[in-house]
Design a protein around this motif. Sequence first.
Motif, short mmCIF file in Angstrom:
data_model
loop_
_atom_site.label_atom_id
_atom_site.label_comp_id
_atom_site.label_asym_id
_atom_site.label_seq_id
_atom_site.Cartn_x
_atom_site.Cartn_y
_atom_site.Cartn_z
N ILE A 16 0.85 -1.20 0.00
CA ILE A 16 0.00 0.00 0.00
C ILE A 16 0.88 1.24 0.00
O ILE A 16 1.76 1.37 0.85
N SER A 17 0.68 2.12 -0.98
CA SER A 17 1.52 3.32 -1.03
C SER A 17 0.89 4.44 -0.21
O SER A 17 -0.32 4.42 0.03
N PRO A 18 1.71 5.41 0.21
CA PRO A 18 1.17 6.49 1.04
C PRO A 18 0.06 7.23 0.29
O PRO A 18 0.11 7.36 -0.93
N GLY A 19 -0.94 7.69 1.04
CA GLY A 19 -2.03 8.44 0.43
C GLY A 19 -3.11 7.54 -0.14
O GLY A 19 -4.14 8.02 -0.62
N ALA A 20 -2.91 6.22 -0.06
CA ALA A 20 -3.89 5.30 -0.63
C ALA A 20 -5.16 5.26 0.23
O ALA A 20 -5.10 5.51 1.43
N PHE A 124 -4.31 11.54 5.67
CA PHE A 124 -3.74 11.49 4.30
C PHE A 124 -2.29 11.96 4.32
O PHE A 124 -1.43 11.39 3.66
N CYS A 125 -2.00 12.99 5.12
CA CYS A 125 -0.67 13.60 5.12
C CYS A 125 0.37 12.77 5.90
O CYS A 125 1.50 12.61 5.44
N VAL A 126 -0.03 12.25 7.08
CA VAL A 126 0.94 11.57 7.96
C VAL A 126 1.69 10.44 7.27
O VAL A 126 2.93 10.40 7.32
#
Length: 273
Positions: A16-20, A124-126
């Motif tokens: 899972i990539s960030p922001g997913a 979303f940001c963390v």
Amino acid sequence: MLEADVLINRPERVEISPGAHIFLTIPRLHRLRGGMRTNPFVVAAFSEGEQCLKLVMRVRDGFTKSLVELTQCEEASSLSTTSPGEEQALQIPASIFLPSQAPFPNLLQYTRVLFIGGGVGGSFCVPWVKYLHAQPPTGTTVRFVWSVSDPLETHWAFSELKDAALRNFTSSLELHVTSTRGARERGEAELELLPRAKNEIPSSILAGNVRYSRPILSLVLEQELHACMEGDDMAVLVCGPEGMTADVREAVGRTIDNRKGVGVWYWEESFGY
Ligand SMILES: Cc1cc2nc3c(=O)[nH]c(=O)nc-3n(C[C@H](O)[C@H](O)[C@H](O)COP(=O)(O)OP(=O)(O)OC[C@H]3O[C@@H](n4cnc5c(N)ncnc54)[C@H](O)[C@@H]3O)c2cc1C
């Protein structure tokens, strides 16, 4: 706010990539309430090793409220089976759908990356801020302005962080606590009344990075622009209430007008429909 850890039991390993974001369905809820609903939530944290993802949900009036009620029922019934003081993690069967994610540019190619989060929009940001700090350094400056009405809303973001990861994360973070306006006038006294928040938010955070005021987003954008040299590129990513995203969108528009040879990439993550 409801925090949920979702253990993925799929034969193949999930990345899972960030922001997913995922779509969450709780069959039990739909049996209880009728009609199958699926609701989207950003993956606030993902442990590849444990194949476990964390969701942070603002409780509203529909699915999220029903989920809280379901957990309360479960808690009540599990109390009868657990001995006093014994902690038992509630396990509720769920299914998740992981849609293909929007292609994001390599943010480490930017000179400066600014994240602006409002309340649960921090989820979303963390993961992005943590991910960028975990990569080999490229000289990119990462700044994270997070505005919350209650410091308790942030403690999930620190729960797994230690040592360098914690230092890196806090070095980027500017936490704006907005609802304790009174406390601000009386200095930090008010926070004393929130021992749980104080214990869970590292003292380093409380010391340097907390402001008891709303962020002035136009000023933040101006600062970022002024920190750039001609030919630099900056990325701005925002996730928060409509009012906040509208202010950022407007401020980015002005930044683009005054940018003097600075490239600006802008991303708005919206939680509403
Ligand atoms: C890509 C994406 C990621 C999101 N990530 C998060 C997150 O990490 N944490 C979080 O708290 N919220 C997140 N949201 C918003 C979250 O999906 C809604 O707040 C939640 O579904 C509301 O559920 P409810 O039934 O309790 O709300 P209700 O009280 O029934 O509805 C309140 C509002 O929620 C929105 N909403 C309701 N159902 C949906 C749905 N199926 N899809 C999209 N919006 C809906 C609508 O704007 C509606 O007006 C995200 C939304 C999107 C689109």
